[in-house]
Motif scaffolding. Structure first.
Motif, PDB file in Angstrom:
ATOM      1  N   ALA A 393       0.888  -1.029   0.012  1.00 17.57           N
ATOM      2  CA  ALA A 393      -0.110  -0.248   0.168  1.00 17.57           C
ATOM      3  C   ALA A 393       0.912   1.194  -0.083  1.00 17.57           C
ATOM      4  CB  ALA A 393      -0.937  -0.025   1.185  1.00 17.57           C
ATOM      5  N   ALA A 394       2.051   1.226   0.823  1.00 17.44           N
ATOM      6  CA  ALA A 394       2.715   2.453   0.731  1.00 17.44           C
ATOM      7  C   ALA A 394       3.690   2.630  -0.639  1.00 17.44           C
ATOM      8  CB  ALA A 394       4.029   2.210   1.940  1.00 17.44           C
ATOM      9  N   LYS A 395       3.834   1.373  -1.236  1.00 16.32           N
ATOM     10  CA  LYS A 395       4.413   1.542  -2.432  1.00 16.32           C
ATOM     11  C   LYS A 395       3.577   2.355  -3.464  1.00 16.32           C
ATOM     12  CE  LYS A 395       7.185  -0.989  -6.029  1.00 16.32           C
ATOM     13  NZ  LYS A 395       7.648  -2.518  -6.351  1.00 16.32           N
ATOM     14  N   THR A 396       2.423   2.058  -3.281  1.00 16.77           N
ATOM     15  CA  THR A 396       1.327   2.358  -4.367  1.00 16.77           C
ATOM     16  C   THR A 396       1.142   3.981  -4.021  1.00 16.77           C
ATOM     17  OG1 THR A 396       0.095   0.340  -4.693  1.00 16.77           O
ATOM     18  CG2 THR A 396      -1.078   2.282  -5.068  1.00 16.77           C
ATOM     19  N   LYS A 397       1.230   4.195  -2.818  1.00 18.27           N
ATOM     20  CA  LYS A 397       0.727   5.645  -2.465  1.00 18.27           C
ATOM     21  C   LYS A 397       2.155   6.570  -2.702  1.00 18.27           C
ATOM     22  CE  LYS A 397      -0.306   8.489   1.595  1.00 18.27           C
ATOM     23  NZ  LYS A 397      -0.678   8.585   3.036  1.00 18.27           N
TER      24      LYS A 397
END
Length: 436
Positions: A393-397
């Motif tokens: 999720a952090a990589k997507t954000k």
């Protein structure tokens, strides 16, 4: 107790120390080898988390059965069985990220086999080791985990670089086979003595004082008190702290290589010996905790109960703040220092909750360890897979994982768990024997 030039119980402790060392070489080794192979194959972080956590499903499944088997069959035999099974699995398993089903089955089998190890060790040590030596004996045994992890972090990245990821599996299986031969040759069951407490609870137990309310007949057949175990607040205090300890440990063990590679842009192969320091620190602090605990108990400075509570509280609170501060460090030296403090004081805390199994239930130490280690294994399932989801999720954000914000939740969660768990242990634990 019989004394010889080199007491057999010392040899047993040394062999169990080597046992945990080899087990954690295997666990760290898989993380390093699979991370390399998966990154080269373009596997997503969430998929990596799923594979890395598969081991813990098998590990959780066999904890309580492992304690039961060690109680009924004998910890010595179950330890040998476990090593033979997981060593053969490592030798035969292909490390190909595209062969997902084969990896899942292999990691489940290794997890099931290794799930028998720690309940068996607690059964063996409760039989062999007298109460005044338990803290340092168990601390030395469990410190093997951290030395194994440290050696794995030091040598295995180089082995992967020059011989490929598959070579790690072969090296691990060879170590497992060598330990099995040593255990087969040198390990033995403890001698039986006529004292009824020793017969009921294990050889080392004849050194414990016997209160009238705890006397049992030598020929009494006692059933395992499952209901009392599961309803005991001191047992649950151990369970909660075991969960927290392993949540923090497994998250760091499985994701620290990714944090260095993707969070800080450092290559593990180029970091030299510094990458082993967090686990080496655990090895040192685990033994320091055991020595301090036995000294406090033997010299009557503190009661057993207060000794366990003090060491558990200090260890977990210092670790909590170190974990939460870890994303603030942006250099390899800073992260090594912070993670070393976090893991070192976690290991110190083991002189509190981990030895407590044998305090409250020496006769059923393997059973209680199986119950609490099931919780620790669930922490591996939850923590390792949840971390993968958080990072995905952090990589997507954030488009990558190089910012501190991408990792803040990863280390905040175990930090908060450490604070809550230390409070629970402080309130509900005891060093008195409550099962007999």
């Amino acid at each position: 107790m019989r004394t010889t030039k080199f007491p057999i119980r010392y040899l047993i402790v040394i062999l169990t120390f080597l046992c945990t060392s080899v087990c954690y070489v295997e666990r760290v080794g898989f993380s390093i080898a699979y991370t390399t192979a998966a990154d080269n194959a373009g596997v997503s972080q969430s998929s990596k988390g799923t594979i890395l956590s598969t081991f813990y499903y098998g590990y959780a499944f066999s904890q309580v059965p492992g304690g039961w088997a060690a109680q009924k069959i004998g910890g010595r035999r179950i330890l040998l069985f476990s090593f033979v099974i997981w060593s053969l699995t490592c030798a035969l398993c292909p490390l190909d990220p595209n062969k997902v089903m084969a990896l899942v089955i292999a990691r489940l089998l290794v997890g099931v086999a290794q799930g028998f190890i720690f309940p068996s060790i607690h059964t063996v040590l409760a039989q062999w080791v007298p109460p005044h030596e338990r803290s340092r004996s168990l601390s030395l045994t469990t410190s093997g985990m951290y030395l194994g992890a440290a050696l794995g972090m030091l040598f295995l990245p180089t082995l992967v670089k020059f011989k490929g990821p598959q070579s790690v599996f072969l090296a691990e299986s060879a170590l497992g086979g060598l330990w099995s031969l040593l255990w087969l040759k040198f390990a033995s069951d403890p001698p039986r003595v006529d004292h009824p407490k020793a017969t009921a609870a294990g050889f080392g137990e004849f050194m414990l004082p016997i209160r009238d309310s705890l006397k049992v007949k030598a020929d009494k057949s006692t059933q395992i008190p499952w209901r009392k175990i599961f309803l005991s607040l001191p047992v649950w205090a151990i369970v909660v702290n075991n969960f927290t300890f392993h949540y923090a440990l497994y998250v760091l063990m499985n994701w620290l290589p990714t944090y260095f590679e993707l969070g800080l842009k450092f290559s593990l192969q180029e970091m030299g010996s510094s990458k082993m320091m967090p686990y080496l620190n655990m090895f040192v602090f685990s033994n320091i905790g055991g020595i301090i605990a036995d000294h406090l108990v033997t010299k009557r400075i503190l009661t057993v109960t207060n000794t366990r509570k003090v060491l558990n509280t200090v260890g977990f609170l210092v670790s909590a703040f170190s974990l939460m501060a870890l994303p603030l460090f942006r250099t390899s030296d800073g992260v090594i220092l912070c993670s070393s403090v976090a893991l070192g004081f976690l290991a110190l805390g083991r002189a509190g909750f981990a030895v407590n199994h044998m305090d409250i239930a020496p006769r059923y130490a393997g059973i209680v360890m199986g119950v609490s280690n099931t919780a620790g294994t669930l922490a591996g399932i939850v923590g390792v897979e949840l971390t993968g989801q958080l990072l995905e999720a952090a990589k997507t954000k954030n488009s990558d994982l190089s910012s501190p914000e991408s990792w803040r939740a990863v280390f905040l969660i175990p930090g908060l768990l450490c604070i809550a768990s230390s409070f629970i242990f402080l309130v509900f634990s005891t060093g008195e024997r409550i099962f007999d």
